[in-house]
Scaffold this motif. Structure first.
Motif, mmCIF file in Angstrom:
data_model
loop_
_atom_site.group_PDB
_atom_site.id
_atom_site.type_symbol
_atom_site.label_atom_id
_atom_site.label_comp_id
_atom_site.label_asym_id
_atom_site.label_seq_id
_atom_site.Cartn_x
_atom_site.Cartn_y
_atom_site.Cartn_z
ATOM 1 N N VAL A 88 11.677 -6.155 6.463
ATOM 2 C CA VAL A 88 11.862 -6.032 5.024
ATOM 3 C C VAL A 88 13.227 -5.412 4.760
ATOM 4 O O VAL A 88 13.520 -4.327 5.260
ATOM 5 N N PRO A 89 14.103 -6.089 4.010
ATOM 6 C CA PRO A 89 15.440 -5.515 3.756
ATOM 7 C C PRO A 89 15.344 -4.176 3.021
ATOM 8 O O PRO A 89 14.586 -4.042 2.071
ATOM 9 N N ARG A 90 16.094 -3.218 3.473
ATOM 10 C CA ARG A 90 16.166 -1.921 2.802
ATOM 11 C C ARG A 90 17.647 -1.607 2.638
ATOM 12 O O ARG A 90 18.342 -1.358 3.604
ATOM 13 N N THR A 91 18.109 -1.655 1.407
ATOM 14 C CA THR A 91 19.526 -1.459 1.150
ATOM 15 C C THR A 91 19.891 0.018 1.215
ATOM 16 O O THR A 91 19.189 0.858 0.655
ATOM 17 N N VAL A 92 20.986 0.314 1.914
ATOM 18 C CA VAL A 92 21.522 1.670 2.004
ATOM 19 C C VAL A 92 22.798 1.701 1.177
ATOM 20 O O VAL A 92 23.744 0.942 1.432
ATOM 21 N N THR A 93 22.831 2.569 0.161
ATOM 22 C CA THR A 93 23.981 2.662 -0.730
ATOM 23 C C THR A 93 24.851 3.847 -0.342
ATOM 24 O O THR A 93 24.373 4.980 -0.251
ATOM 25 N N VAL A 94 26.127 3.569 -0.095
ATOM 26 C CA VAL A 94 27.100 4.597 0.274
ATOM 27 C C VAL A 94 28.120 4.723 -0.859
ATOM 28 O O VAL A 94 28.729 3.734 -1.258
#
Length: 295
Positions: A88-94
């Motif tokens: 399941v894609p899990r977006t990491v925001t930087v």
């Protein structure tokens, strides 16, 4: 086995050291989190938290219990994703300064992405400040090292480098620095930290000159303009490094100024330990510490 809801409540509360923040993450009430944790403590016949007026603190039992619970939740999440037949894609925001993303992160991030091809990344470029920084999982900002917690990962303190295209450096060997500054175009980077003013004050240089300055809003643009032989730039050493290594820019060592400013990795991700944000944070922390130890 204790109820899963109790384990989730404990793990979230332990990360935040707050029932209120755990409740926000798990989309329930603060009272529900407190009740679930008390139920888990009753099941174990052990106190997991020390409740203080100014917040929570893990007890010795809680500290010993947390790693196993976090790992179990991580395995459960991985098993569930495997059962569904896909990750399941899990977006990491930087969130980070645009110059950091362009000049430091971009040429290092390939190794992480190669090892973690299923992690979805979103890079939010900050010019001066990022209005959406509170939504990011990971934040990199410029801070004075004296203001940081001793355990905060950060790059080495920055030097302010005077850089220009190779064709301009000859001027500095034939006349004084002040004369060069008087007769040359200066490319000013506007922002929270006035690097030109810091540099000039330290060296006793008057920034007034015969040629109007060019003004830009980030160091990446300023350095590229300098590489096109448009003038002189003062910028952080970590931003200058790719240009200096490629030979597109050169610096004058006699005009280098030390600072107490640094790029810092502020705050661990506000996510469960199985979330990939912790992988990104751990990789950045390792890279920061490796670079700091090499200086």
């Amino acid at each position: 086995m204790p109820p899963l809801s109790g384990l989730e409540a404990f793990e979230a509360a332990a990360r935040h050291l707050s029932f209120t923040e755990a409740a926000k993450e798990l989309n329930c009430t603060q009272a529900a989190i407190s009740q679930r944790v008390r139920g888990l403590e009753a099941y174990l016949s052990r106190q997991l938290f020390v409740r203080r007026r100014n917040g929570l603190q893990l007890s010795e039992v809680g500290e010993a219990y947390l790693p196993g619970v976090a790992e179990a939740l991580n395995l459960a999440a991985a098993a569930t994703e495997g059962l569904r037949g896909k990750n399941v894609p899990r977006t990491v925001t930087v969130s980070a300064p645009i110059s950091f993303l362009n000049l430091w992160l971009a040429n290092r991030f390939g190794s992480f992405l190669s090892d973690n091809p299923n992690v979805s990344i979103r890079l939010n470029s900050a010019i001066w400040t990022d209005p959406n920084a509170e939504l990011a999982d990971i934040v990199v900002e410029v801070h004075d090292v004296s203001d940081l917690d001793p355990h905060t990962p950060h790059l080495p303190t920055e030097n302010l480098e005077l850089v220009c295209a190779p064709a301009l450096i000859e001027q500095l060997s034939t006349t004084t620095l002040q004369n060069v500054m008087n007769a040359s175009r200066k490319i000013f980077t506007q922002g929270r930290h006035s690097v030109w003013e810091r540099w000039a004050t330290d060296l006793g240089i008057n920034l007034d000159g015969d040629i109007p300055a060019m003004k830009v809003d980030n160091s990446a643009t300023a350095l590229e303009a300098a590489a096109q032989n448009l003038g002189f730039v003062v910028a952080y050493s970590s931003y200058c490094q790719p240009y200096l290594e490629s030979g597109r820019l050169v610096s004058w060592s006699k005009a280098t100024v030390k600072t107490t400013l640094c790029l810092a990795l502020t705050g661990s991700p506000d996510k469960p330990l199985w979330h990939p944000a912790h992988k990104v944070f751990g990789w950045l922390k390792h890279e920061f510490e490796k670079e700091a130890s090499s200086t």
